[in-house]
Design a protein around this motif. Structure first.
Motif, PDB file in Angstrom:
ATOM      1  N   UNK A 103     -18.357 -39.529  38.583  1.00 24.12           N
ATOM      2  CA  UNK A 103     -17.583 -38.631  37.678  1.00 24.12           C
ATOM      3  C   UNK A 103     -16.401 -38.446  38.762  1.00 24.12           C
ATOM      4  N   UNK A 104     -16.216 -38.463  39.974  1.00 19.26           N
ATOM      5  CA  UNK A 104     -14.787 -37.966  40.493  1.00 19.26           C
ATOM      6  C   UNK A 104     -13.971 -39.276  40.177  1.00 19.26           C
ATOM      7  N   UNK A 108     -12.488 -39.233  36.617  1.00 22.74           N
ATOM      8  CA  UNK A 108     -11.251 -38.181  36.523  1.00 22.74           C
ATOM      9  C   UNK A 108      -9.999 -38.426  37.285  1.00 22.74           C
ATOM     10  N   UNK A 109     -10.209 -39.476  38.199  1.00 17.07           N
ATOM     11  CA  UNK A 109      -9.098 -39.581  39.381  1.00 17.07           C
ATOM     12  C   UNK A 109      -7.704 -40.244  38.452  1.00 17.07           C
ATOM     13  N   UNK A 135       2.354 -39.307  33.193  1.00 19.84           N
ATOM     14  CA  UNK A 135       1.439 -39.320  31.810  1.00 19.84           C
ATOM     15  C   UNK A 135       0.337 -39.038  31.874  1.00 19.84           C
ATOM     16  N   UNK A 162      -1.682 -37.659  34.107  1.00 26.91           N
ATOM     17  CA  UNK A 162      -2.010 -36.415  34.469  1.00 26.91           C
ATOM     18  C   UNK A 162      -1.813 -35.346  33.227  1.00 26.91           C
ATOM     19  N   UNK A 163      -0.878 -35.791  32.404  1.00 29.49           N
ATOM     20  CA  UNK A 163      -0.477 -34.870  31.294  1.00 29.49           C
ATOM     21  C   UNK A 163      -1.906 -34.975  30.350  1.00 29.49           C
ATOM     22  N   UNK A 216      -4.636 -35.883  31.218  1.00 28.16           N
ATOM     23  CA  UNK A 216      -5.963 -35.318  31.529  1.00 28.16           C
ATOM     24  C   UNK A 216      -5.858 -33.710  31.344  1.00 28.16           C
ATOM     25  N   UNK A 217      -4.793 -33.051  31.859  1.00 30.26           N
ATOM     26  CA  UNK A 217      -4.742 -31.838  31.633  1.00 30.26           C
ATOM     27  C   UNK A 217      -4.918 -31.509  30.188  1.00 30.26           C
ATOM     28  N   UNK A 218      -4.220 -31.963  29.222  1.00 30.81           N
ATOM     29  CA  UNK A 218      -4.332 -31.713  27.912  1.00 30.81           C
ATOM     30  C   UNK A 218      -5.868 -31.656  27.417  1.00 30.81           C
ATOM     31  N   UNK A 241      -8.664 -31.557  29.251  1.00 34.05           N
ATOM     32  CA  UNK A 241      -9.547 -30.551  29.665  1.00 34.05           C
ATOM     33  C   UNK A 241      -9.156 -29.288  29.176  1.00 34.05           C
ATOM     34  N   UNK A 242      -7.994 -28.925  28.558  1.00 29.58           N
ATOM     35  CA  UNK A 242      -7.519 -27.821  28.063  1.00 29.58           C
ATOM     36  C   UNK A 242      -8.267 -27.726  26.859  1.00 29.58           C
ATOM     37  N   UNK A 287     -11.919 -27.042  27.289  1.00 28.08           N
ATOM     38  CA  UNK A 287     -12.121 -25.533  27.825  1.00 28.08           C
ATOM     39  C   UNK A 287     -12.109 -24.765  26.627  1.00 28.08           C
ATOM     40  N   UNK A 288     -11.295 -24.873  25.896  1.00 29.12           N
ATOM     41  CA  UNK A 288     -11.100 -23.818  24.626  1.00 29.12           C
ATOM     42  C   UNK A 288     -12.325 -24.080  23.588  1.00 29.12           C
TER      43      UNK A 288
END
Lengths: 394, 413
Positions: free
Chosen positions: A306-307, A310-311, A361, A363-364, A366-368, A370-371, A374-375
């Motif tokens: 898993x790590x 998502x790395x 890009x 990282x963007x 990944x964050x998107x 995840x967001x 999350x929602x």
């Protein structure tokens, strides 16, 4: 770490290792002929080290925890360009005895204590022979309360430090198994011309300069911690324990209890005839720990997978590798195979220029992602009823 | 490696505004004012006065050894130059003991320039190489107190700044961003009060130079900036297992007073003293004598600048150390000490070999100011463009997710 093959001593000698009380003379011929290192000792053919067995497949991800031998240690010192004087002598169990043989070297003899605290954390205190070491005071300075420091159990010596009784030495920290052992050094060492230590065996003493000793410690990833061992500050509410930073974070599973568990025995050991006698009592505690190791090994693999996925850095590396491989093969189709070097060089340049942007890009992304997840998670708990209408977010 | 047990506030405390005993004004470095006689900050004197340690070559090599890769360009070029107890953190890390990162921003304006991003870029590097969690504090309450902004305006600015911070590329799996106004809650407030019980008003006056004319909130704010150094302020992230986790704070050196106070308090609450890694100030485009200020848009490169703006600013406003004429330049070479483009390249050009070559050629006269500036424009444009692209992709949902009080289960993964 020295990548030498584990030295599997044949059964005859391993019986020697198991019981120091057993007659050594019967096996001495065997040992000498097989192990040239042992041959060099013209006296007690006491086993100096016990090689760790091959770890089982599942947990081989860890670095091999192989015990270091005196020769391997000295070879490492030579690799590091550390000069040392070496002196063979009969096995010595005390500093006084040692002084008889090596006092003439003009160096500072060390007394080395292997200690443990109530939470099974381990320490080596290496002090000048005439420094007064008060365990009660040190215990307080480490924040362990009064009487928190005791001598470590005898079994921990071969198990953790891979040295025999009477051979405790800071050099034993070269072993992976000793990574959580904290080292306290007498600050008096720094002003000595030479410091004398056992190089993993109490039948040899080596002398080296304090700065070379530091060099060795740094090479095994240890920052030398010099302490005024005779200092006795009052530890209280306004004076926090000044050595608390030296307490290790990890406690180790110390071999404890009445049954002596031989150091070389392990679940994956193929020497089936080993320990026929001790197999019965140790069977029960061995089995669950073997299962535990396998299970935690599986968990570790899952967590690592898993790590990895998502790395961001690993992802970009894989993408660039794939693209460059394909690019190179396409280029080779077009032009000559001789400009291999130019192509590699060009590819390196491309990779360097494109890496930062790709990383950003990814990282963007990944964050998107995840967001969004999350929602979705929040919404799904806020609206558990299937027929509830979704509220449009402005 | 001495863990500065002798470090007490009384002993290490310089007079708040930097005046010497004779009343002469030397250099003033505190969280609200940075200025020096003649413009140039003497960092050696500052390190001595504050009592922190210099980050030397051996520590940088240690970084490389532990992390297994080249140190960040800011470390190599000495932008992050001072520290407190960094070696303790590295020792603990080598033993397997983790730590977490804590940094922050005072959201006083919507427009951020490259100087503002420096601590965040470095913190991202630390997060990546050590694989540790990070908390970012947006001190909207501080700006409310000091700049007289309304509460609503501060909150809005905090949220806008959060977007730029996210665009620096922090990993949402390991990062928690919070604004004081929205995060104030029992765990952190209890720590704030515990800290407040350890520091008298006299000490605050001594460190920060406040007077009884100042509003009371200013006396209280330092405790708020100190609290995130203790893991129990974030129980949703740090369970009991991590109750004594160490903390490393990357910041600019003018924030040192806050954390000197925090380090003094930490042992009394039985926490590890937070370690610090501190940076110099970023030079303004006009050179050392100028000040990077939000009011003068030409003093810095802003993250909202277009490529044309960057070209314009560097060409027209960047202070050059080159000679007046081409002939003189070829003959004498440039003064690298005061040349701003070279200073900027020092921090932003990763390639050591290229930087060395530029310095040699420019210093000897083989290279002209225009060429150096052109290279700088290239480098800055790449950085700003990347940031703008990332910033455009930051949505309100993403900000909400970063700021949500949620566990970070794989923060060390």
């Amino acid at each position: 770490m020295a990548q030498t093959k584990p030295n599997y001593l044949p059964r005859a000698v391993s019986r020697v290792q198991r019981g120091r009380e057993s007659s050594l003379s019967a096996c001495s011929f065997h040992a000498a002929s097989i192990n040239p290192f042992l041959k060099s000792l013209n006296r007690n053919l006491k086993p100096i080290y016990s090689p760790a067995p091959r770890p089982p497949l599942l947990i081989r991800r860890r670095r091999r925890s192989m015990a270091f031998s005196k020769d391997q240690l000295l070879a490492r010192l030579q690799e590091l360009k550390i000069e040392f004087l070496s002196c063979d002598h009969p096995a010595v169990m005390t500093v006084e005895e040692q002084a008889k043989y090596v006092g003439h070297l003009g160096g500072a003899l060390s007394k080395n204590l292997f200690l443990k605290d109530k939470k099974h954390r381990l320490y080596i205190i290496s002090a000048l022979a005439n420094t007064k070491v008060d365990l009660k005071i040190l215990s307080q300075r480490l924040g362990l309360g009064k009487g928190g420091l005791r001598m470590a159990p005898e079994e921990a010596l071969p198990e953790i430090l891979h040295v025999a009784l009477g051979s405790v030495t800071p050099f034993s920290l070269i072993n992976e198994s000793a990574r959580s052992v904290s080292l306290l050094l007498d600050k008096g060492f720094k002003s000595q011309r030479y410091c004398l230590f056992h190089p993993l065996t109490n039948e040899v003493t080596i002398a080296l300069t304090p700065s070379d000793f530091d060099k060795f410690l740094l090479s095994i990833g240890r920052e030398p911690a010099y302490v005024d061992l005779e200092d006795c500050p009052v530890v209280g509410k306004d004076n926090p324990p000044d050595l608390a930073y030296l307490v290790p974070a990890e406690a180790l599973n110390l071999p404890g209890g009445a049954d002596k568990v031989p150091p070389t025995s392990a679940p994956a050991q193929t020497n089936a005839t080993l320990e026929q006698k001790t197999k019965q009592p140790t069977q029960k505690p061995k089995e669950p720990s073997k299962e535990q190791k396998q299970k935690s090994g599986k968990d570790k693999i899952n967590a690592d997978a898993v790590a990895d996925s998502t790395n961001v850095e690993k992802f970009v590396e894989k993408v660039l590798e794939k693209v460059s491989n394909v690019f190179i093969s396409e280029l080779s189709k077009q032009s000559n195979a001789e400009d291999g070097n130019i192509k590699d060089h060009m590819l390196e340049g491309v990779k360097q220029r494109v890496s930062s942007d790709l990383l950003s890009m990814t990282m963007t992304l990944k964050n998107s992602v995840y967001a969004q997840g999350f929602h979705a998670g929040i919404e799904s708990t806020l609206y558990p009823l299937a027929n509830k209408k979704i509220v449009e977010r402005k | 490696m001495a863990s500065t047990t002798g470090e007490t506030l009384a002993a290490a405390e310089p007079i708040a505004d930097g005046r010497t005993e004779e009343g002469e004004e030397e250099q003033v470095v505190n969280p609200w004012e940075v200025s020096a006689k003649g413009g140039k900050i003497d960092y050696d004197k500052l390190v001595d006065r504050f009592g922190c340690q210099r980050l030397d070559e051996s520590l940088i090599q240690r970084f490389e050894r532990i992390t297994g890769r080249r140190a960040h360009v800011f470390l190599r070029r000495g932008l992050f130059f001072a520290h407190r107890d960094l070696s303790d953190i590295l020792d603990a890390y080598e033993r397997g003991e983790k730590f977490y990162l804590y940094t922050g921003r005072g959201p006083s304006s919507e427009s951020l320039h490259l100087g503002h991003l420096v601590p965040f870029m470095f913190t991202k590097y630390l997060q990546d190489v050590f694989k540790v969690p990070l908390v970012i504090q947006l001190t909207d309450d501080e700006k409310c107190m000091w700049k007289g902004l309304s509460v609503e305006e501060s909150e809005r600015l905090a949220r806008e700044n959060a977007k730029d911070i996210i665009a620096c590329g922090f990993d949402i799996e390991r990062t928690f961003i919070f604004a004081d106004f929205s995060y104030m809650s029992p765990p952190i407030y209890k720590n704030i009060v515990r800290i407040a019980n350890c520091v008298t008003g006299n000490k605050i006056v001594g460190i920060f130079g406040l007077t009884l004319e100042d509003y009371g909130g200013k006396f209280f704010f330092p405790y708020i900036q100190a609290a995130p150094s203790f893991p129990s302020s974030f129980p949703h992230i740090f369970s009991d297992k991590y109750s004594k986790l160490r903390c490393l704070i990357p910041c600019a050196i003018d924030q040192d007073p806050y954390f000197r106070m925090t380090r003094d308090v930490a042992p009394r609450l039985s926490y590890h003293k937070p370690a610090l890694i501190e940076s110099k100030f970023f030079p303004a485009l006009q050179g050392e004598s100028g000040k990077m200020s939000a009011s003068d848009p030409n003093s810095a490169i802003y993250v909202t600048d277009s490529l044309k703006d960057i070209k314009n600013k560097v060409n027209r406003y960047a202070f050059s150390g080159g000679q007046d004429t081409i002939e003189k330049q070829r003959k004498f070479g440039a003064n690298l000490e005061v040349d701003v483009p070279v200073k900027y390249l020092n921090f932003f050009l990763d390639d050591d070999a290229e930087l060395l070559s530029i310095k040699e050629k420019y210093g000897s006269g083989a290279m002209l100011t225009g060429e150096v500036k052109a290279r700088l424009i290239e480098v800055l444009s790449e950085i700003v463009e990347r940031h703008q692209r990332a910033r455009a992709a930051v949505t309100e949902e993403m900000v909400d997710a970063f700021m949500a009080v949620r566990p970070l289960p794989r923060m060390f993964g």
